[in-house]
Design a protein around this motif. Structure first.
Motif, PDB file in Angstrom:
ATOM      1  N   ILE A 399       0.853  -1.197   0.000  1.00 15.54           N
ATOM      2  CA  ILE A 399       0.000   0.000   0.000  1.00 15.54           C
ATOM      3  C   ILE A 399       0.888   1.247   0.000  1.00 15.54           C
ATOM      4  O   ILE A 399       0.651   2.208  -0.713  1.00 15.54           O
ATOM      5  N   GLU A 400       1.899   1.181   0.861  1.00 17.44           N
ATOM      6  CA  GLU A 400       2.877   2.277   0.863  1.00 17.44           C
ATOM      7  C   GLU A 400       4.261   1.676   0.990  1.00 17.44           C
ATOM      8  O   GLU A 400       4.441   0.785   1.819  1.00 17.44           O
ATOM      9  N   ILE A 416       3.366   0.356   4.522  1.00 21.06           N
ATOM     10  CA  ILE A 416       2.075  -0.282   4.836  1.00 21.06           C
ATOM     11  C   ILE A 416       1.886  -1.414   3.839  1.00 21.06           C
ATOM     12  O   ILE A 416       1.983  -1.221   2.638  1.00 21.06           O
ATOM     13  N   ASP A 461      -2.622  -6.438   8.319  1.00 18.31           N
ATOM     14  CA  ASP A 461      -2.146  -5.172   7.771  1.00 18.31           C
ATOM     15  C   ASP A 461      -0.876  -4.825   8.529  1.00 18.31           C
ATOM     16  O   ASP A 461      -0.880  -4.807   9.753  1.00 18.31           O
ATOM     17  N   PHE A 463       2.067  -2.274   9.507  1.00 13.63           N
ATOM     18  CA  PHE A 463       2.465  -0.868   9.573  1.00 13.63           C
ATOM     19  C   PHE A 463       3.871  -0.834  10.143  1.00 13.63           C
ATOM     20  O   PHE A 463       4.080  -1.255  11.280  1.00 13.63           O
TER      21      PHE A 463
END
Lengths: 1114, 222
Positions: A399-400, A416, A461, A463
Motif C-alpha cells: 500500500i505504501e 504499509i 495489515d 504498519f
C-alpha cells in the motif's frame, strides 16, 4: 530192521502223503471250481451284456449259471471231496507208490510191489524176499518221495487264480460287464436299457468364492445329442430351473457361470438323459464392512482434523496424515493400503479389525486390500481417490510506498503492507541494497531486515517504519528495496512472494531545486498563457456583446454557435487554471518535503491555493450554465443578459488570474530566498562534515574521497553564487523588494570567493598538504556562517519590508475609504434635506458620480495592492463592490428623483465602505501583531499562541495545588486569574473577528463554551478555589483550544482529497452475511462431498447438492 | 367552577410540560467522535447538523440538530445512541479509547464511520484492535439498511469519486445486531455538509441525506 515197523512208517507216511494230496486236490478243485464259476458268471454276464434280457431271461440265465456251477462243482470238486472222505486203502497206497516210482526212476515200481507183497495178497513170496524187496525199496526211496510237495499244485492254483482274478477284474472294471453282472445278480429286477449316451458335469463338487465365476464343462459319453440343457437350483430355490441350453453335437460343452453369490446344484439333461447333480458351494470373501478415515492436516496449518465415514476419497493438503480404522466380515490375516503408483502400506490387523495410517504425498488412488485367514482376498475393492490441495502462495500488497521514493528530510519511510495466506506466515522481510553511490561501493547482495508479523494470523495489515539512519544515506545514494513474504508451509518448504522492486533515492538539493525551478517556471508560463487567452477572450466577449445589441427578438444560429464557443473557451480556461492549481500544490508539497520553504512562504502558498480556488468560482460555473440554458431558447434578451453576466465573471476570472500570477511570482521570489538560505545551510553542514572527517583522517585513508567531496562542494558554491545573482536580478524587476540589499548581498557572496577557497582546499588535500587545506576550510566555514546569517536577515527583511510597504499602502487606502465614507454621509444628508427637483437631482447625481470615480481610484489602488499581498481578502472586495453598486443605484435614483431610494442607497454604500475599512483595519492589526497577512492562517496562529499560553497557565495552576494558601500563593492566584482573563479577552476578540469574517464555521470547537468556561476559571482563581474541578476545566479549555486551532488549518491540497462528485453506481451484491461459524460450513461441505462420492446417479446427486445448499443458506 | 378551572389548568399544564420534557428528553442526537491519531476528525461540522434537520423534516423523529463532539475515551459517549466518525488520515486509538468504544458498542451503541478519503487503512487497523475476533463483513444489497425508508438497490450511494471504486458498506455485528457500519468509496457524510463546501449537485446531496435517514432509522430500530 523190523519190517513191520518200517512198513508201518512207510504206510503212515504214504497215508499222510495221500491225505495231504487229497486235501490239496480238494482245495485246488475248489479254486478251480471257483474259477469255473467266475468264468461261467462272466460268460453269462457277457450274454446278458449282449442281449440285455429281461428279468425272466436273466432268471433263466442265473438258473443256468447255478446249474453249471453246480455241475462244475460236482465235476471239479465232487470227486476230490469223495476222495477226501474215502478211506485210504492198500490200493491207494500201491497207486501212490506207483506214482512215486514214476517220479523216481530208481524206485520204479519197487515200492508198489513191496506194498503188494506186504499186503499179503501174494502169498507166493517169502517173507525174506518180501523183506529184501522192502529194504531195497526203502533204500531207493528218498525223503522227498514221501514228502508232500505243494509245488505240484502251485501252477494249477496260479492259473486258476489268475483266470478267476482276470474274470473278476473284467466284471468289475469294464462298465458294461459290470452292469451286466449287476443285472444278472439282480435277475429279478427290471433294468432300463442303458442309454445311448451319458452326460457328465465337471467339476462335480466345487467351492467358489462369492462373486467368482465357474466354468462348468459338460461331457457326453456315447453318441451325444444335439443340445443339452442345464438345470440349476440355488440355496434359495426349491425347484430346479432351466438356466441354459447349449449345442452338444461334439459331445462337449462349457458354461461359464459368472459372479456366483449363492451355492447351487446343477445337472444336465439331454434327450431325457440326466447327468449327475453337481454341487457348487459359495463361500464369502473377506470384505470391508465399515471404516473411518480421519485426516490430520499438517500441523503448521493449525487446521482441525476431520473424519469421513465409509468414504475413502481424500481431498486434503499435502503432508496430511490419514488414519484408517475399520472392520471386515472375517478374521484377517493382513491388510494393505495398495496405491496405484506407490509402494503399498501395510496396516495392523486384529481379529476382524484393521488400523493404521498413511501420509499423503502425491495425488493418486488406493484400495484397501484385506486377506482373511483362509488366504482369500477381498473382491473388487473400491478405488478411492487422493486429491491433494495446494497450500497457496501467500499474497503481498504494497500500500505504501506507492512508487519510488525521493527522500526529503525524513529519516524513516512508512511502510504499509497487506499480507494474507491460507494458513499463515513464517517471515516477512524488507530487502535492500545500495545500487548506486557517489562515494560508497554499491552492493551486489541485498541486506534483509525482518519485519515483525503475527504468525498466528492469516491476514494482517502491516504498519512499519523503516529507519534509514543506520544506512547513513548520502546525497546521490540510490537504494533498491523490495519486500518478501514467506508462508509457513513446512511440508513442501515455505513459499515466498516478492513485491516489485522500489528505489529510494536522495537527490542532491541542487538537482531537486533545479527541477523544481523548471517546473515552477513552466507553471508561471502556463498561467501567463492562460491570462493571455483570457484577455483575447475578453475582446471576443466584448464584440459578441456588441453584436447582440440588435433589434431582432431571436438570435441566429450563427450567433448562438459563437456564443456557445466563447462560453466553452472560458470554461476551458477555468479548467486549465484548476489544473494549474493542482500542479502548483504538488510543487509546494515537494518543496515542503525537502524542508526548503520557510513557514511564511508555506503560508503564502496556502493563501495562493485559496485564491486559485476562487478563480474557478461557483458563480462562474453558474454563469456558464445559465448561458448554455439561455442559448437553447434563442431569445436575444435572455442571451444578452446571460452574456453580461458572463462578462462580469470573465472579468473577475481574469483579475483573479492576474493577481494569482503576480502573487505567485512574489512567492517564487521569496522561495528563491528560502532556497538560498537552505543551500547555504546545506553547504555549511557538508563543509563541516568534510572538515571533521579530514581532521579524523590522520592516516589519509579516505583522502581521495574527501578530496572529491571538497571538489564537489566547489561546484555547489559556484551554483550558490549563481543563484544569488539570479535572485538579485529577479528582485530588481519587482516592486517593493529589497533590490539594493540583495544586490549588495550577491556581490558580497561573490567577493568571498568561496568556490576558489574550496577548490584550493581540495588541491591542498590532493597534494597532501592537509594543514593548508584545513586552513582554507576554516576560512570557508567562517564565510559560510557569515553568509548564512546575512541571508537569513535578508529573508526576514524581504518579508518584513514587503509587509511594511503593504501596511503603509493599506493604511492609505483605509484613510481614503474613511474620507469617502464621510463624503458619502455628507451627500446623503444633503440629499435628505432637499426636496427632489430636477436641478437638485442632477447635482446630487453628479456629486455621487464624483464619489463613484474616487471609489474607482481606490479600487485600482486596492487592485494593485492585492497583487502584492494576500491581506486583501475577497470579503473586502465584496464590500467595496457593494459600495460601488449602491453608489450607482444612488445615481439612478437621483436621476429618477427618488429621494428615499437615493438616501437608502447612499446609506448602504456608506455601510459597505465602513465594513471594508474595518476589515482592513483588523487585518492590519493582525499583521502588526506579527501574524502576517494570512486571513485564516493568522486565526490558527492566534489559537496556537493562546493554547500555548493556556498550557503554561495550567501548569502553573497545577503546581500551586496542594497545601494551604499562603500570602504569596494567594497573590499568585490573583495573577493567574489575570492571565486567564487576558486569554479570555483575546479569545473573545478572535471569536468576534472570526464571526465577522464568516470563518467561525471552520472552527470545530465551540468557542462560546470555551469562553464561558474561562469565565468560570477566572472566578474560581479569584476566589482562590483551587481544586480538581478547576484543573479539569482548565484542561478542557486547553483541549478545545487545540481542537479549534487544528480545525482551522486548511487541508493541504492533495490529489487524493479532491472531492469530485461520484457517478451513479450499480454492481453485483456481495453474498449473504454468514453468521454461522466456519466449522459448520466446512462440515456441510464435507458431507456434500461424501454424499457425492457415494455413487448415486446424476439425478440423485443433484438432489443431494440442492439439499446441502439449502442447509448452508440457513 | 373555580376549582374545576384550576384543576383543568394544572392538568393541561402537566400534559404540555411533560410532552415538552419528553420532547427534550427524547430528542435524537448524534455526536462526532473525537479520536486520537492526528486525523481531522472534526472536518465538515455541518454534516450531522444538516442530517439531523433532514431527519426531523422527513420522519417523525425529533432531533436536536447541533454539532457536538465527544472524546472516544470519555464516558460521555454513552449519552449518545449514535456516534459518527470520519476523517482523512491517521486514526490511532489509545487503550482507553479502545476499551471505552468496545463497551459502548457491546452495550447497544451504534457507530457510523465514513471514510472521507484516506481513513480506510487506519480504520481497518483500529477496528481490529477493538474487535480482534470480528471481521468487517460487506453487507449485501438486500440488507434492511438499504431498504427503508428509501431504497438503495446497489448499497451505499457513490457521493464522491475517491478512487473510482465501487462503494461498499461494511458492518460489524454483535449478536446479530449491526453495531458498526463503515462506508468506503462512498462518502455519504460529504453529501450532508453545506452545499458550498463540496459544491455537489443537489440530487447527490439529496441522495446522501436520504441515505443518512436510512442509517439513523436502522440504528434506532434494528
Amino acid at each position: 530192521m523190523n519190517r513191520n515197523k518200517s512198513y508201518a512208517d512207510i504206510e503212515k507216511r504214504l497215508r499222510s502223503l495221500i491225505f495231504k494230496e487229497r486235501t490239496a486236490d480238494f482245495f485246488l478243485s475248489g479254486i478251480r471250481w471257483f474259477t469255473a464259476a467266475v468264468v461261467l458268471f462272466l460268460f453269462f454276464s457277457l450274454i446278458e451284456a449282449l442281449f440285455r434280457f429281461s428279468s425272466s431271461g436273466r432268471t433263466i440265465l442265473i438258473l443256468l449259471f447255478v446249474f453249471f456251477v453246480l455241475a462244475a462243482f460236482l465235476f471239479i470238486s465232487g470227486r476230490t471231496i469223495l476222495l477226501l472222505f474215502k478211506k485210504i486203502r492198500l490200493n491207494d497206497l500201491i497207486s501212490r507208490a506207483e506214482l512215486i516210482g514214476k517220479d523216481n526212476r530208481k524206485v520204479k515200481d519197487e515200492l508198489a510191489n513191496v506194498l503188494d507183497l506186504v499186503s499179503g495178497e501174494y502169498n507166493d513170496f517169502s517173507a525174506d524176499l518180501i523183506e529184501a524187496a522192502f529194504i531195497r525199496a526203502l533204500d531207493l526211496l528218498s525223503d522227498d518221495d514221501l514228502k508232500f510237495n505243494p509245488r505240484n499244485y502251485l501252477s494249477g492254483l496260479r492259473d486258476s487264480a489268475l483266470i478267476a482274478l482276470a474274470g473278476i477284474l473284467f466284471l468289475m472294471l469294464i462298465p458294461p460287464a459290470r452292469s451286466a453282472a449287476n443285472r444278472l445278480i439282480n435277475y429279478d429286477v427290471e433294468f432300463v436299457s442303458p442309454p445311448e449316451f451319458s452326460v457328465v458335469l465337471m467339476p462335480q463338487n466345487a467351492v467358489v468364492i462369492k462373486g467368482d465365476s465357474l466354468k462348468i464343462n459338460i461331457v457326453a459319453s456315447g453318441k451325444p445329442p444335439g443340445r443339452v440343457s442345464l438345470f440349476e437350483k440355488d440355496a434359495d430355490q426349491t425347484e430346479f430351473e432351466k438356466v441354459k441350453s447349449l449345442p452338444f453335437d461334439s459331445g462337449k460343452a462349457a458354461f461359464l457361470k459368472r459372479k456366483i453369490f449363492l451355492s447351487f446344484k446343477m445337472f444336465a439333461k439331454a434327450e431325457g438323459i440326466i447327468s449327475d447333480t453337481i454341487s457348487v458351494k459359495v463361500i464369502n470373501p473377506p470384505s470391508v464392512s465399515g471404516f473411518t478415515v480421519e485426516v490430520f492436516p499438517p500441523e503448521y496449518t493449525r487446521e482441525k482434523s476431520f473424519k469421513q465415514y465409509d468414504n475413502g476419497n481424500l481431498t486434503a493438503l499435502k503432508g496430511s496424515r490419514v488414519f484408517f480404522s475399520g472392520r471386515t466380515n472375517k478374521k484377517l490375516d493382513s491388510c494393505l493400503i495398495k496405491f496405484k503408483f506407490q509402494k503399498a502400506v501395510p496396516l495392523k490387523v486384529k481379529g476382524e479389525k484393521f488400523l493404521g495410517s498413511i501420509k499423503l504425498n502425491k495425488n493418486g488412488s488406493y484400495r484397501i486390500m484385506v486377506k482373511d485367514t483362509a488366504g482369500n482376498m477381498n473382491r473388487f475393492p473400491i478405488e478411492y481417490s487422493i486429491e491433494l490441495t495446494d497450500d497457496a502462495y501467500p499474497k503481498l500488497e504494497v500500500i505504501e510506498p506507492e512508487k519510488d521514493i525521493e527522500l526529503g528530510n525524513e529519516d524513516t519511510v512508512p511502510v504499509i503492507l497487506k499480507i494474507s495466506d491460507d494458513y499463515g506466515f513464517s517471515k516477512l522481510t524488507l530487502n535492500y541494497r545500495l545500487s548506486a553511490s557517489e562515494f560508497k561501493k554499491p552492493s551486489e547482495k541485498f541486506t534483509s531486515l525482518s519485519i515483525p508479523i503475527n504468525k498466528r494470523e492469516n491476514e494482517e495489515d502491516i504498519f512499519y517504519e523503516w529507519n534509514l539512519r543506520p544506512l547513513k544515506i548520502e546525497v546521490n545514494d540510490r537504494y533498491l528495496f523490495y519486500f518478501e513474504l514467506f508462508d509457513n508451509d513446512y511440508v513442501s518448504g515455505p513459499k515466498s512472494v516478492k513485491s516489485k522492486t522500489f528505489s529510494l533515492f536522495l537527490p542532491p538539493l541542487e538537482d531537486f531545486l533545479a527541477k523544481s525551478e523548471k517546473e515552477q517556471n513552466q507553471s508561471v508560463k502556463k498561467l501567463e498563457k492562460t491570462l493571455k487567452e483570457a484577455k483575447k477572450l475578453k475582446d471576443e466577449f466584448q464584440k459578441l456583446s456588441s453584436d447582440l445589441k440588435k433589434n431582432k427578438a431571436k438570435i441566429s444560429w450563427e450567433e448562438k454557435e459563437k456564443l456557445k464557443k466563447a462560453a466553452e473557451k472560458l470554461e476551458k480556461l477555468a479548467k486549465k487554471s484548476e489544473e494549474l492549481k493542482k500542479e502548483i500544490a504538488e510543487q509546494r508539497k515537494k518543496l515542503q518535503k525537502k524542508n526548503v520553504l520557510s513557514e511564511k512562504t508555506l503560508k503564502k502558498y496556502s493563501e495562493l491555493q485559496k485564491l486559485m480556488s476562487e478563480i474557478n468560482s461557483e458563480t462562474l460555473k453558474k454563469a456558464l450554465e445559465k448561458m448554455q440554458s439561455k442559448l437553447e431558447n434563442m431569445m436575444r434578451d435572455d442571451a444578452q443578459k446571460a452574456m453580461e453576466e458572463l462578462k462580469k465573471n470573465e472579468e473577475a476570472f481574469r483579475k483573479s488570474l492576474e493577481r494569482t500570477i503576480s502573487l505567485f511570482k512574489r512567492i517564487l521570489a521569496e522561495q528563491k530566498m528560502d532556497e538560498l538560505v537552505k543551500r547555504t545551510s546545506e553547504i555549511e553542514k557538508a563543509q563541516k562534515k568534510i572538515s571533521d572527517a579530514v581532521k579524523r583522517d590522520s592516516s589519509g585513508k579516505n583522502r581521495d574521497e574527501l578530496t572529491q567531496k571538497q571538489a564537489d562542494l566547489s561546484k555547489r558554491l559556484r551554483e550558490l553564487e549563481k543563484k544569488g545573482k539570479e535572485l538579485s536580478e529577479m528582485l530588481s524587476k519587482m516592486e517593493d523588494m529589497p533590490k539594493e540589499e540583495m544586490k549588495k548581498l550577491s556581490e558580497e557572496l561573490q567577493n568571498q570567493k568561496n568556490p576558489e577557497l574550496s577548490q584550493k582546499a581540495a588541491e591542498k588535500m590532493m597534494e597532501d598538504k592537509v594543514q593548508q587545506a584545513m586552513q582554507n576550510q576554516r576560512k570557508l566555514m567562517k564565510n559560510l556562517k557569515q553568509m548564512s546569517q546575512k541571508m537569513k536577515n535578508m529573508q526576514s527583511m524581504m518579508s518584513g519590508q514587503m509587509q511594511q510597504k503593504v501596511m503603509t499602502e493599506m493604511a492609505r487606502v483605509i484613510q481614503e475609504l474613511i474620507k469617502l465614507s464621510k463624503r458619502e454621509e455628507a451627500l446623503k444628508q444633503e440629499a435628505g434635506s432637499n426636496s427632489p427637483d430636477n436641478k437638485r437631482s442632477k447635482e446630487i447625481s453628479e456629486k455621487q458620480n464624483n464619489l463613484l470615480n474616487d471609489m474607482d481610484v481606490i479600487l485600482k489602488q486596492l487592485n494593485s495592492l492585492s497583487k502584492k499581498t494576500f491581506a486583501i481578502t475577497p470579503e473586502m472586495g465584496k464590500a467595496l463592490g457593494k459600495a460601488k453598486n449602491n453608489m450607482r443605484r444612488a445615481i439612478s435614483s437621483a436621476l429618477d428623483k427618488n429621494g428615499r431610494n437615493v438616501m437608502r442607497n447612499q446609506q448602504s454604500a456608506m455601510a459597505a465602505l465602513n465594513d471594508a475599512a474595518n476589515m482592513m483595519s483588523a487585518m492590519m492589526n493582525q499583521m502588526a501583531n506579527g501574524q502576517g497577512g494570512g486571513g485564516m492562517m493568522s486565526l490558527s496562529q492566534q489559537l496556537k499562541k493562546m493554547a500555548g499560553e493556556q498550557m503554561q497557565l495550567n501548569q502553573m495552576t497545577q503546581q500551586m495545588k496542594g497545601g494551604g494558601m499562603s500570602m504569596k500563593q494567594a497573590a499568585m492566584m490573583k495573577r493567574l486569574a489575570g492571565r486567564q482573563e487576558a486569554i479570555r479577552k483575546s479569545l473573545e476578540e478572535l471569536n468576534r473577528e472570526a464571526k465577522a469574517s464568516g470563518k467561525s464555521k471552520k472552527i470545530a470547537s465551540n468557542l462560546e463554551r470555551v469562553l464561558e468556561q474561562m469565565k468560570e476559571v477566572v472566578s474560581d482563581l479569584q476566589s482562590q478555589n483551587l481544586d480538581d474541578e478547576l484543573l479539569k476545566k482548565q484542561q478542557n479549555i486547553l483541549s478545545r483550544l487545540l481542537d479549534a486551532q487544528r480545525s482551522v488549518n486548511d487541508r493541504d491540497y492533495e490529489k487524493k482529497r479532491e472531492s469530485e462528485t461520484g457517478k451513479m453506481w450499480s454492481g453485483k451484491s456481495p453474498g449473504k452475511i454468514d453468521f454461522s461459524d466456519k466449522e459448520k460450513k466446512t462440515n456441510l461441505e464435507k458431507e456434500l462431498l461424501k454424499a457425492e462420492q457415494e455413487g448415486y446417479s446424476r439425478d440423485y446427486k443433484e438432489l443431494i447438492k440442492k439439499y446441502y445448499r439449502s442447509l448452508k443458506e440457513k | 367552577m373555580k376549582y374545576f378551572l384550576v384543576w383543568a389548568a394544572i392538568i393541561i399544564f402537566l400534559i404540555f410540560s411533560s410532552s415538552e420534557f419528553a420532547q427534550n428528553g427524547d430528542l435524537f442526537k448524534i455526536a462526532r467522535l473525537k479520536y486520537s491519531g492526528g486525523s481531522d476528525w472534526y472536518n465538515d461540522p455541518s454534516a450531522e447538523v444538516n442530517l439531523l434537520n433532514y431527519v426531523a423534516e422527513h420522519t417523525t423523529i425529533k432531533t436536536d440538530a447541533k454539532y457536538r463532539f465527544v472524546d472516544a475515551a470519555s464516558t460521555d459517549i454513552f449519552d449518545y445512541p449514535f456516534l459518527f466518525a470520519t476523517g482523512h488520515g491517521n486514526m490511532r486509538l489509545t487503550e482507553k479509547e479502545i476499551s471505552n468504544l468496545r463497551e459502548y458498542l457491546k452495550k447497544g451503541g451504534f457507530l457510523y464511520v465514513d471514510d472521507d478519503y484516506g481513513l480506510d487503512k487506519y480504520f481497518r487497523r483500529e477496528i481490529k484492535r477493538i474487535f480482534p475476533d470480528k471481521k468487517l463483513v460487506e453487507l449485501p444489497f438486500d440488507y434492511g439498511l438499504y431498504q427503508k425508508p428509501y431504497k438503495f438497490p446497489y448499497g451505499p450511494p457513490k457521493i464522491h469519486k475517491h478512487n473510482g471504486k465501487a462503494p461498499q458498506g461494511f458492518g460489524i455485528f454483535i449478536n446479530g445486531r449491526l453495531a458498526v457500519y463503515y462506508t468506503y468509496e462512498s462518502n455519504p457524510s460529504d453529501g450532508w455538509v453545506d452545499p458550498e463546501v463540496h459544491k455537489d449537485p443537489p440530487e447527490k446531496r439529496e441522495e446522501a441525506l436520504k441515505f443518512g435517514v436510512n442509517l439513523v432509522l436502522w440504528a434506532l430500530t434494528q
